[in-house]
Design an enzyme around this catalytic site. Sequence first.
Site, PDB file in Angstrom:
ATOM      1  N   CYS A 174       0.848  -1.182   0.000  1.00  0.00           N
ATOM      2  CA  CYS A 174       0.000   0.000   0.000  1.00  0.00           C
ATOM      3  C   CYS A 174       0.895   1.248   0.000  1.00  0.00           C
ATOM      4  CB  CYS A 174      -0.935   0.099   1.195  1.00  0.00           C
ATOM      5  SG  CYS A 174      -2.148  -1.211   1.265  1.00  0.00           S
ATOM      6  N   TRP A 186      -2.663  -2.682  -1.769  1.00  0.00           N
ATOM      7  CA  TRP A 186      -2.373  -4.105  -1.920  1.00  0.00           C
ATOM      8  C   TRP A 186      -3.265  -4.779  -0.885  1.00  0.00           C
ATOM      9  CZ3 TRP A 186      -0.472  -8.305   0.881  1.00  0.00           C
ATOM     10  CH2 TRP A 186      -0.067  -9.406   0.128  1.00  0.00           C
ATOM     11  N   LYS A 192      12.678 -15.144 -10.733  1.00  0.00           N
ATOM     12  CA  LYS A 192      12.417 -14.063 -11.697  1.00  0.00           C
ATOM     13  C   LYS A 192      11.374 -14.518 -12.712  1.00  0.00           C
ATOM     14  CE  LYS A 192      13.568 -11.307 -10.055  1.00  0.00           C
ATOM     15  NZ  LYS A 192      14.163 -11.181  -8.810  1.00  0.00           N
TER      16      LYS A 192
END
Length: 609
Positions: free
Chosen positions: A2, A74, A486
């Site tokens: 957030c 979030w 990744k």
Amino acid sequence: MCGIVGYIGHREATPVLLDGLKRLEYRGYDSAGVAVMNGTGVQLRRCEGKLSNLEAALKKSPINGNLGLGHTRWATHGRPCETNAHPHMAGGVVVVHNGIIENYEELRRFLEERRHHFASETDSEVLSHLIEDYANQGIDLKNAVRKALGKVEGSYAIGVFSEKDPTRLIAARRASPLVIGLGHGENLIASDVPALLNQTRDVVFMEDGEIAEIIPGKVSIETLRGEKRERSPQKITWTAAMAEKAGYPHFMLKEICEQPEAIIDTLRGRISPETGETFLEGLKIDEEECRALQRMTLVACGTSYYAGLVGKFWFEELAQLPVEVDLSSEFRYRPLVFTPKSLILAISQSGETADTLAAVQEGKRLGIRSLAICNVVGSTLSRHCDHVLYTHAGPEIGVASTKAFTTQMVTLFLLALHLGQRRGVLPLERCREIVKELFQIPKRIEEILQEKEKLKRLAQRYYHARDFLYIARGVNYPIALEGALKLKEISYIHAEGYPAGELKHGPIALVDENVPVVILVSKGKIFSKVVGNLEEVKARGGKIVAFEIGTDSGVQDKASDWIGLPSIDDLLSPFMFIVPLQLLAYYIAVLKGTDVDQPRNLAKSVTVE
Ligand code: AGP
């Protein structure tokens, strides 16, 4: 997670808030919202999804005013949707929140009994109601916030303003980051420095348990208990341009390409290229203490944890120091056994990862000293640890960490050399030889970056695969883990990293002609062992994608695809392998059309447990 931005001053708040939110969107992108105070009252705009939705809504229906709060979310409590988006408002009290209110159910029941009606499923909404409840009892806004926070359990960084007293902005924090930006006749708050860079570089970092009252010309900070706090502002050296894409299609690609320069910045002034002598300004441990050190425990999460695993190898090899590496989230909840001559080394790009902060706290409780390797200057971790070494990577905006990882590795390597020298276990000749190689890394990475097209072609061949295996041994095993991470993060392809020697103990059962097996081959002591593991995969029909350091040693014939990489001392080979793996993941994600810089479900700084 957030992102919070707040503005009070003489300018229009909305463009300032949007600019800040854009730079904080990496913290969460489930929804976004702004609330601005104008002549008639609070104007609220909130939208599900990315910030671009909010921008479109504001274009259609603009809001004016010089006081406002913005938020990018979030989701923790309550699904991502407009009603759960921040800011939350109750009776004219506007709140943005980052963190988790652990006792929100209890507080909600209490407030509902007092006839408060809740609009969202979030934990955060209790804050606006609780503050309003106190404000309605005739308490001024700062004290209403203070009283409300006295009832709250959990973590928070909050920004608050009220329709009834639109002359001030209140901010407070506990276990979630918050920084105040100082302007001329205007002031700002933000979760993270990049949000402020276009407005000011004079900042004050708030500490846990502090509350700030902010008016256009003044900032007053005190503790929640009411003790005044005086703190001089710090000057941030990052520039706004450093947090821009600079013509690259994605931050991630820009950050991959910035690695040679970032590594030079990390090395600058810390090691003599001639003698190899190290100068680590942030480490105030003398030679005697270095010698006496018995053990080091590394704590970190995600990519930073993998950097720690590489570091372990170097500390043991160069400094003969026993090292254990722990995931912060595990470390904090298991029984800890320490000798007094131990050191906790916490590694974190953001310096705000909740689990890593808690792990350091746990060590502190047991009287163990702590050292941070951190990228963000002034972050909570850097302030909580006894010593700090900054990585100097510059702002990293892409959610998938790249240049932060390589600069963490450089810092770990410098520390290993430093300890090796001071513990008297690193022969001078070996030290000089390896330092010479260390200074070659930026140039060698540059060479790899020149060959980007090869990685693009490789991505083209494999982007349809459903699963990938990444295997390597020794110091490169963590690179296999990081390469797989990744790929998972940005392309959503299932990928696993494994020590190559472990494959036959289970995972080899996964190998068939549809599973590309990425294998990292360097010319060190265990070269023949890795080639042996490659043969095992090949014999089972696996598609081998080999990355090999130096010239081909017959591996190319055995592999479906082969990428040669510049030669380097085996100990430093992780730097050569990681860059092409970052590029491979990047190009695969681009081909799959995912949101590379803001992959689904993730946030850059994980500030909740
Ligand atoms: C890396 O690509 C990740 N997004 C993630 O694993 C990250 O490294 C982890 O959350 C730790 O963050 P920190 O370094 O800021 O503590």
